[in-house]
Design a protein around this motif. Sequence first.
Motif, PDB file in Angstrom:
ATOM      1  N   ILE A 156      -6.966  -3.211 -12.555  1.00 37.20           N
ATOM      2  CA  ILE A 156      -7.994  -3.557 -11.566  1.00 37.20           C
ATOM      3  C   ILE A 156      -9.189  -2.609 -11.684  1.00 37.20           C
ATOM      4  CG2 ILE A 156      -8.454  -3.268  -9.076  1.00 37.20           C
ATOM      5  CD1 ILE A 156      -7.387  -5.963  -9.634  1.00 37.20           C
TER       6      ILE A 156
ATOM      7  N   VAL B 207      -2.790  -8.150 -12.164  1.00 39.21           N
ATOM      8  CA  VAL B 207      -3.254  -7.327 -13.291  1.00 39.21           C
ATOM      9  C   VAL B 207      -3.083  -5.850 -12.963  1.00 39.21           C
ATOM     10  CG1 VAL B 207      -4.937  -9.055 -14.031  1.00 39.21           C
ATOM     11  CG2 VAL B 207      -5.659  -7.228 -12.497  1.00 39.21           C
TER      12      VAL B 207
ATOM     13  N   GLU C 229      -5.877  -3.730  10.059  1.00 36.90           N
ATOM     14  CA  GLU C 229      -7.006  -3.726   9.116  1.00 36.90           C
ATOM     15  C   GLU C 229      -8.348  -3.993   9.788  1.00 36.90           C
ATOM     16  OE1 GLU C 229      -4.628  -4.896   5.016  1.00 36.90           O
ATOM     17  OE2 GLU C 229      -5.883  -6.419   5.932  1.00 36.90           O
TER      18      GLU C 229
ATOM     19  N   GLY D 130       0.777  -1.230   0.000  1.00 35.87           N
ATOM     20  CA  GLY D 130       0.000   0.000   0.000  1.00 35.87           C
ATOM     21  C   GLY D 130       0.813   1.287   0.000  1.00 35.87           C
TER      22      GLY D 130
ATOM     23  N   VAL E 190      -8.620 -12.691  -9.074  1.00 36.41           N
ATOM     24  CA  VAL E 190      -7.336 -12.021  -9.275  1.00 36.41           C
ATOM     25  C   VAL E 190      -6.390 -12.510  -8.178  1.00 36.41           C
ATOM     26  CG1 VAL E 190      -6.140  -9.806  -9.274  1.00 36.41           C
ATOM     27  CG2 VAL E 190      -8.364 -10.013 -10.394  1.00 36.41           C
TER      28      VAL E 190
ATOM     29  N   GLU F 157     -10.897   1.576  -3.355  1.00 32.84           N
ATOM     30  CA  GLU F 157     -11.154   1.480  -4.799  1.00 32.84           C
ATOM     31  C   GLU F 157     -12.571   0.962  -5.059  1.00 32.84           C
ATOM     32  OE1 GLU F 157      -6.443   0.509  -5.780  1.00 32.84           O
ATOM     33  OE2 GLU F 157      -7.899  -1.094  -5.866  1.00 32.84           O
TER      34      GLU F 157
END
Length: 430
Positions: A302, A299, A341, A18, A265, A323
């Motif tokens: 995203i 990827v 988190e 991050g 993903v 996001e």
Amino acid sequence: VRQLPRQIHIYFSDTGGGHRASALALEAALLKQYGNQVSVDLIDFIRDAMPWPLSQAPETYQTLGHFPSVYKRAWDYDQDSDEWRATTSYQMMWRYSKEHILKYLQPRVYELDLIISVHPLIHHLVIEALEEMAKGCEATREEMGLPVVTVVTDLGSAHLSWFDPRIDLLFVPSQEIYQLAVKHHVPKWKINLSGLPLREGFWTADPISPEQKRLLQVQLGLRPTERPEVVLLMGGGEGFGRLTDVACAIGDMLVGLGFGQLVVVCGRNEEVRKSLSERRWMSRQLGEWLFQPLILGFVKNIDQYMTAADCLVTKAGPGSIAEAMIKGLPCLLTAFVPGQEEGNISYVTDNGAGAYIADEEPDQIAAKIQEWLSDPEVVQTMSANARRLAKPDGALQISRRICDGLLDLGTELEEVKATRMTRREQLLQR
Ligand code: UDP
């Protein structure tokens, strides 16, 4: 007005993905808006400026990721203190790395105009070092004219070490972190509520039309669909968590349900990608459709997959959640890094933008997704709640506030040179 590009250092470290992602997003936003008025360098400060073994923090973090209870203990340690700077952990860290940091910063501060930190363990050390240098030439840090700014990259909870009341500006992504900053004595006028800095694909929250969405689905190898049915499964940049079990449970459930599509993903988790790609999925012919999930590695787009999807199943990473809010994706959270988190879960669930089910229960996760897909209204409500949390202009807003407020880019070349010269002279007097 003759101008000189302002030199900006962004300090991050690769403890998790991050911090680098935020640093890159800020660099992009600065260059997009200020072009050649600014010159930006990204530096892994912990690796480059701190002594061994602290400089190994990126590797240590990866190892700690496999021992959540140990990580939780380290995270909780000192958390009851009021100020990180007053804790023994910090004092030890500063004493141990002081000489290295001074040696790193001393030759560089002459030409710098601004330092941005996107990591909780860096800004105190930088401020401490600058104050030490200023003291050596009987000046204050303010007189040296080199502001230090912190951008918090956590979302719903944050470690005490993010907060230093001496910071020149602090950027926070949510009301929850704003309150924490106030609690830890950062003056309110220094705190800016701005959202996480995200990459350019997330700089707008405008929804696309249903036709555009179907077109995008086709481009990405999905079946164009009018009903909400595309499930996106992720595990952060590293593909953490029980992705295989969860993917299999959701896949089997969709076959039974008779509709729905799945994109997995796997990020940099090659092992999971390989095993899911080799799996023989249960199949069922439904009209022209044969169920076949899309299994992907890391990827870069995203933002497109999130635009094409209807809900997200993921670990509670701040980047992925922020996001998803911008793309209006309800989130089913399945795992979290202890401490760091935990607050991200309540951030999503308290705001009605999703739910939490631990990935030890893949079948329950699949059942919840089945419940969501069977009731498009539920998905729509959660999607609207997610969009209410969206802060797409974090990166742009932060860079504007920094450049307009602290760098005053209109200043004449001679003045900029004069500030740097005074700093150089002051420091060379030592
Ligand atoms: N990500 C990506 N490609 C992938 C997998 C993940 O670009 O294949 C991005 C994702 O969009 C997010 C970041 O990696 O921006 C993961 O950050 P998060 O805070 O969710 O979790 P972390 O990996 O830092 O623990």
